[in-house]
Write an enzyme that holds these catalytic residues in place. Sequence first.
Site, PDB file in Angstrom:
ATOM      1  N   TYR A   1       1.000  -4.282  12.235  1.00  0.00           N
ATOM      2  CA  TYR A   1       0.893  -2.843  11.946  1.00  0.00           C
ATOM      3  C   TYR A   1       1.734  -1.977  12.869  1.00  0.00           C
ATOM      4  O   TYR A   1       2.396  -1.043  12.421  1.00  0.00           O
ATOM      5  CB  TYR A   1      -0.579  -2.403  11.930  1.00  0.00           C
ATOM      6  CG  TYR A   1      -1.293  -2.914  10.691  1.00  0.00           C
ATOM      7  CD1 TYR A   1      -1.525  -2.077   9.606  1.00  0.00           C
ATOM      8  CD2 TYR A   1      -1.686  -4.238  10.570  1.00  0.00           C
ATOM      9  CE1 TYR A   1      -2.151  -2.536   8.457  1.00  0.00           C
ATOM     10  CE2 TYR A   1      -2.308  -4.715   9.431  1.00  0.00           C
ATOM     11  CZ  TYR A   1      -2.537  -3.870   8.367  1.00  0.00           C
ATOM     12  OH  TYR A   1      -3.140  -4.319   7.229  1.00  0.00           O
TER      13      TYR A   1
ATOM     14  N   HIS B   1      -4.013   0.970  11.938  1.00  0.00           N
ATOM     15  CA  HIS B   1      -3.759  -0.282  12.652  1.00  0.00           C
ATOM     16  C   HIS B   1      -5.098  -0.951  12.964  1.00  0.00           C
ATOM     17  O   HIS B   1      -5.971  -0.336  13.583  1.00  0.00           O
ATOM     18  CB  HIS B   1      -3.006   0.030  13.947  1.00  0.00           C
ATOM     19  CG  HIS B   1      -2.599  -1.177  14.726  1.00  0.00           C
ATOM     20  ND1 HIS B   1      -2.803  -2.466  14.277  1.00  0.00           N
ATOM     21  CD2 HIS B   1      -1.992  -1.305  15.942  1.00  0.00           C
ATOM     22  CE1 HIS B   1      -2.333  -3.318  15.174  1.00  0.00           C
ATOM     23  NE2 HIS B   1      -1.848  -2.644  16.187  1.00  0.00           N
TER      24      HIS B   1
ATOM     25  N   HIS C   1       0.837  -1.218   0.000  1.00  0.00           N
ATOM     26  CA  HIS C   1       0.000   0.000   0.000  1.00  0.00           C
ATOM     27  C   HIS C   1       0.868   1.263   0.000  1.00  0.00           C
ATOM     28  O   HIS C   1       0.512   2.262   0.629  1.00  0.00           O
ATOM     29  CB  HIS C   1      -0.947   0.031   1.208  1.00  0.00           C
ATOM     30  CG  HIS C   1      -1.948  -1.088   1.223  1.00  0.00           C
ATOM     31  ND1 HIS C   1      -3.223  -0.949   0.724  1.00  0.00           N
ATOM     32  CD2 HIS C   1      -1.867  -2.368   1.662  1.00  0.00           C
ATOM     33  CE1 HIS C   1      -3.891  -2.089   0.883  1.00  0.00           C
ATOM     34  NE2 HIS C   1      -3.083  -2.970   1.432  1.00  0.00           N
TER      35      HIS C   1
ATOM     36  N   ASN D   1     -10.253  -2.870   2.474  1.00  0.00           N
ATOM     37  CA  ASN D   1      -9.941  -2.859   1.044  1.00  0.00           C
ATOM     38  C   ASN D   1     -11.219  -2.629   0.250  1.00  0.00           C
ATOM     39  O   ASN D   1     -12.315  -2.620   0.807  1.00  0.00           O
ATOM     40  CB  ASN D   1      -9.342  -4.205   0.618  1.00  0.00           C
ATOM     41  CG  ASN D   1      -7.868  -4.336   0.990  1.00  0.00           C
ATOM     42  OD1 ASN D   1      -7.165  -3.342   1.178  1.00  0.00           O
ATOM     43  ND2 ASN D   1      -7.399  -5.568   1.093  1.00  0.00           N
TER      44      ASN D   1
HETATM   45 FE1  HDD Z   1      -2.444  -4.765   5.487  1.00  0.00          FE
HETATM   46  C1  HDD Z   1      -1.006  -1.715   5.122  1.00  0.00           C
HETATM   47  C2  HDD Z   1      -5.406  -3.522   4.326  1.00  0.00           C
HETATM   48  C3  HDD Z   1      -3.753  -7.953   5.447  1.00  0.00           C
HETATM   49  C4  HDD Z   1       0.287  -5.895   7.026  1.00  0.00           C
HETATM   50  N1  HDD Z   1      -3.072  -2.982   4.834  1.00  0.00           N
HETATM   51  C5  HDD Z   1      -2.337  -1.835   4.774  1.00  0.00           C
HETATM   52  C6  HDD Z   1      -3.153  -0.757   4.308  1.00  0.00           C
HETATM   53  C7  HDD Z   1      -4.399  -1.270   4.085  1.00  0.00           C
HETATM   54  C8  HDD Z   1      -4.345  -2.667   4.430  1.00  0.00           C
HETATM   55  C9  HDD Z   1      -5.606  -0.508   3.599  1.00  0.00           C
HETATM   56  C10 HDD Z   1      -2.684   0.645   4.057  1.00  0.00           C
HETATM   57  C11 HDD Z   1      -2.931   1.517   5.226  1.00  0.00           C
HETATM   58  C12 HDD Z   1      -2.561   2.930   4.857  1.00  0.00           C
HETATM   59  O1  HDD Z   1      -3.241   3.503   3.999  1.00  0.00           O
HETATM   60  O2  HDD Z   1      -1.579   3.427   5.417  1.00  0.00           O
HETATM   61  N2  HDD Z   1      -4.181  -5.592   4.906  1.00  0.00           N
HETATM   62  C13 HDD Z   1      -5.315  -4.893   4.555  1.00  0.00           C
HETATM   63  C14 HDD Z   1      -6.433  -5.799   4.465  1.00  0.00           C
HETATM   64  C15 HDD Z   1      -5.959  -7.053   4.760  1.00  0.00           C
HETATM   65  C16 HDD Z   1      -4.559  -6.917   5.052  1.00  0.00           C
HETATM   66  C17 HDD Z   1      -7.855  -5.395   4.125  1.00  0.00           C
HETATM   67  C18 HDD Z   1      -6.706  -8.348   4.823  1.00  0.00           C
HETATM   68  C19 HDD Z   1      -7.909  -8.475   5.221  1.00  0.00           C
HETATM   69  N3  HDD Z   1      -1.839  -6.595   6.083  1.00  0.00           N
HETATM   70  C20 HDD Z   1      -2.532  -7.780   6.021  1.00  0.00           C
HETATM   71  C21 HDD Z   1      -1.800  -8.814   6.714  1.00  0.00           C
HETATM   72  C22 HDD Z   1      -0.661  -8.225   7.188  1.00  0.00           C
HETATM   73  C23 HDD Z   1      -0.706  -6.836   6.781  1.00  0.00           C
HETATM   74  C24 HDD Z   1      -2.250 -10.245   6.871  1.00  0.00           C
HETATM   75  C25 HDD Z   1       0.466  -8.843   7.976  1.00  0.00           C
HETATM   76  C26 HDD Z   1       0.331  -9.818   8.793  1.00  0.00           C
HETATM   77  N4  HDD Z   1      -0.644  -3.966   5.900  1.00  0.00           N
HETATM   78  C27 HDD Z   1       0.331  -4.622   6.572  1.00  0.00           C
HETATM   79  C28 HDD Z   1       1.555  -3.753   6.833  1.00  0.00           C
HETATM   80  C29 HDD Z   1       1.088  -2.373   6.304  1.00  0.00           C
HETATM   81  C30 HDD Z   1      -0.272  -2.684   5.698  1.00  0.00           C
HETATM   82  C31 HDD Z   1       2.834  -4.273   6.291  1.00  0.00           C
HETATM   83  C32 HDD Z   1       2.025  -1.610   5.378  1.00  0.00           C
HETATM   84  C33 HDD Z   1       2.081  -0.207   5.914  1.00  0.00           C
HETATM   85  C34 HDD Z   1       1.324  -0.239   7.146  1.00  0.00           C
HETATM   86  O3  HDD Z   1       0.868  -1.490   7.386  1.00  0.00           O
HETATM   87  O4  HDD Z   1       1.110   0.706   7.882  1.00  0.00           O
HETATM   88  O5  HDD Z   1       1.848  -3.738   8.179  1.00  0.00           O
END
Ligand code: HDD
Length: 723
Positions: A368, A345, A81, A154
Amino acid sequence: MKKKADKSVSDNLNAKNTDLLNNTAVQTGKEFLTTNHGVRISDDQNSLKAGERGPTLLEDFHFREKMTHFDHERIPERIVHARGSAAHGVFKVYEPMAKYTKAGFLNDTNRETPVFVRFSTVGGSRGSTDMARDVRGFAVKFYTEEGNFDLVGNNMPVFFIQDAMKFPDFVHAVKPEPNNEIPQASSAHDTFWDFISLAPESAHMIMWLMSDRAIPRSYRMMEGFGVHTFRFINQDGISSFVKFHWKPLLGMHSVTWDEAQNISGKDPDFHRRDLWEAIESGSFPEWELGVQIVAEADEHKFDFDLLDPTKLIPEEIVPVVKIGKMTLNRNPDSFFAETEQVAFHVGHIVPGIDFTNDPLMQGRLFSYTDTQLSRLGGPNFHEIPINRSIAPVNNNQRDGMHRQTINTGKVSYNPNSLASGCPFQAGKMDGGFSSYAEKIDAHKIRNRSKSFFDHFSQATLFFNSQTEPEKKHIIDALKFELGKVETIAIRQRMLYILQEIDPVLAQEVAKGLRLDIPKNIGLVNQLVPADIDPKSYQPVYPKELAITESPSLSIIQNMVNSLKTIATRKVAIIASDGANENSIMNVKKDLLSEGAVVHIIAPTDNYIIAENEAKIMVDKTLLTTASVLYDAVYVAGGAASIATLKNDGDAIHFLNEAFKHCKPIAASLDAKEILELTYFANKLSKDKGIVMESDLTVLSKQFIMAMSQHRFWERENYGKIPA
Ligand code: HDD
C-alpha cells in the site's frame, strides 16, 4: 457569490474553523480570479496574440500556467479498486473494550471518531460501471486521537488467494485482457477463469463472487469485513485474535443479474448516486462494527487456520458482538481531493490493534505505501488533507516531492541535544506503539502451511448455507461467466473444481454448458504438493461444533432477523394526465411516512393534470428513467390516465421488467386493466408481490408490507420471463 475557502480534514472537523476561513476568504479578496502565484487576472477568455488575427504568444504566462495545470489533472488510477465513492462520518463505541484492546477509540464511549469511508469495485477502471459482478472494497479510515487506523476491507470475508505473492497474477488475470483491453469491469473472460481453475484456493471466494453478494443493491445495504485475522492488545499486553465485521442497519439487499446489467447502461453511477443522494437527503447510512474474538489459547481449535484469508469463522461458532456504530453523514466537497487522493493502508494501525502472520496481510503491509509513491507522486502523501492524522505528527522525516510542512530549526535527527532531545520516543505509558512480542522460532522457508490446503470445505459450507433462490443465482452466474469463456479446457477445469464443492452445483452448470464433468485434471492437483493430504489438518475443536450450514452466510436468511424497514427504498408511481389525485398523493404520503423515496413518473415531463384539474409535479419520464432503478412500482388510478398508459409500450415494459426482477407491484384496482396487458396477467391473483386494492389505505399497508420483503424470488420459477 461567496466562495468557500479550501479545507483540510481537520478544518472540516471544526465548523467554527471553516466559518472563520470563509470570512477570511472574502476579506482577503479570494473572489478575484488569480494565477497560481496570486496575480489578479483581467481576461480569462482570450489568449494573448500578436494582433487580432495573429499567432498566440509564448509569453502568455496565464495561458501556459492554466494549460499546464490542466494537462496534468489526472493522476494514475488505482491499480485495483479504481472505481469508488466515499463519504465522511463518525464512529462511536457502545461499551469500553478494555478487556481486549487498549485502542482509545474503542474505549471512550463519549468519543466521536471521525471516519472517511471509500467503497469501490475491484476490477474496473475509474469510469467503469458500479454494477459489475465484483467484490466491493469497504475501506474505513478512522481519524483517532492516537493516529489513523485504516480498516481496508471488502464486502466479502475471504479472498481469492492465500499468499500476497500471487496478487499481481490474480489482478493481471481479472483485469481486461492486455492485448485488446476487453472486457471492462467483468470477470467473465478467459484469463480470469484460467487462473481460477488452476488455483483451487480461490474456490471459497468464487462462491461469494458468484452469489448475490457481488451485485449489491446499494453500498448502504452490504456487509463489510476486515478479512484477515487481526489482534487486539489490551493494557496488560494480552493478545486476542479478532475478525472485524460491518453490519448495515438497513439490512442486506442485492439486485438480480439481469437488472445489474441493465443498470450498467441506464445509470452506471447507480451506487455512487445512491450514496450521495441518501446522505444529501439526511438518510445517513449506518453500520454496526462487530467483532469475533478468539482467545490466544484457542488459536488451533478450528478446522481451518485463522491465518488463512480464504477462511471465515462461522458466526454460529464464534458470534459477532456488535461494539459500536458508524454513521456516514457528509458527502465530500471535492471528489478528487478526497475520494481520489485518500490513501488507505492495512499498515495504519494504532496501539491496541496489531497484525497476524496471515501471508496475504503481510504482503499488503508492503504494497500500500509502495503504490502511493507513484499514485500520489512521492513520500509526502500523508500531508494531503484527507490523509492527515488529527493526532500531532512529529518526526525527523524531511523534504521529498510535494513537501508541505515547513519544519523549523536545524535538528532533524535523533538522538540530539540541540533540540533538547525532541521529539522523544513515547514510552508505554505515553501511548507509544510497541509490536506484540509473538514468539517465532522457525526455519526460513518458501512454502505454505499444511493447514492451508483444505480449499473446498468452506466453499461447500457457503453453498449449502444458501436458500434455493440463492443457490440458483450462483448456478446461473457460473453458467453466465463460464459461458463467456472461449477455451473449452478452462470450462472443463472449472467443472472439475465445482464438483469438489458440490456435485449438484457442478451438474447444473455442466448441463447449462452442455459439457461432461471431467474425471481428472492433472494441472489442478499439481498445485497441491504431493505429500499433502488436504484433509490432514487435525483441529482440536470439539467435533459437535462442526457445522454444515451457516445461515448468516445467506442474504435471505439474514433478512429474517433484520429490520423490516422500507426506509430509502425507491418507489415509482406511474401516472398520466387524468390520474386520480388521491390515488397518487395518499399512497405517496404513506410511503414517505415510512421513509421511502417516491418518484412520480409520467409519459411526459414537468407535470400532469389530474382528473380534478390539480397540477401534479413529475419527477422523471418513462424515457428518462427505468424500472431497474426502482425497488417497487405502483400504478395510480383515474380513467383517462389508465387509457393513456394502456397504449404506452414503455409503461407496460416498466411493469413487465419490475415483475421479472421479482419486485413488489401495486395498482389501484381500476388500473388492473393495465396489469392485464402485461405477460404476468395470469398471475395477478396468485402472486404475493402484487397488490391491487380500491381502498387506498389498505393498498398502502399491503404494498409497504410487500416492499419490506424486498423481492419475490418464487417468480423465477415461472419459466423464462420476457421483459
Ligand atoms: Fe488491496 C486497494 C482491499 C488484498 C494491494 N485493497 C485496496 C482497496 C481496498 C482493498 C478496499 C481500495 C482502497 C481505497 O478505497 O482506496 N485488498 C483489499 C482486501 C484484500 C486485499 C480486503 C484481501 C484481504 N491488496 C491485497 C493484496 C495486495 C493489495 C494481497 C498486494 C499485495 N490494494 C492493493 C493496492 C491498492 C489496493 C494495489 C490499490 C490502490 C491502493 O492500494 O491504495 O496497493
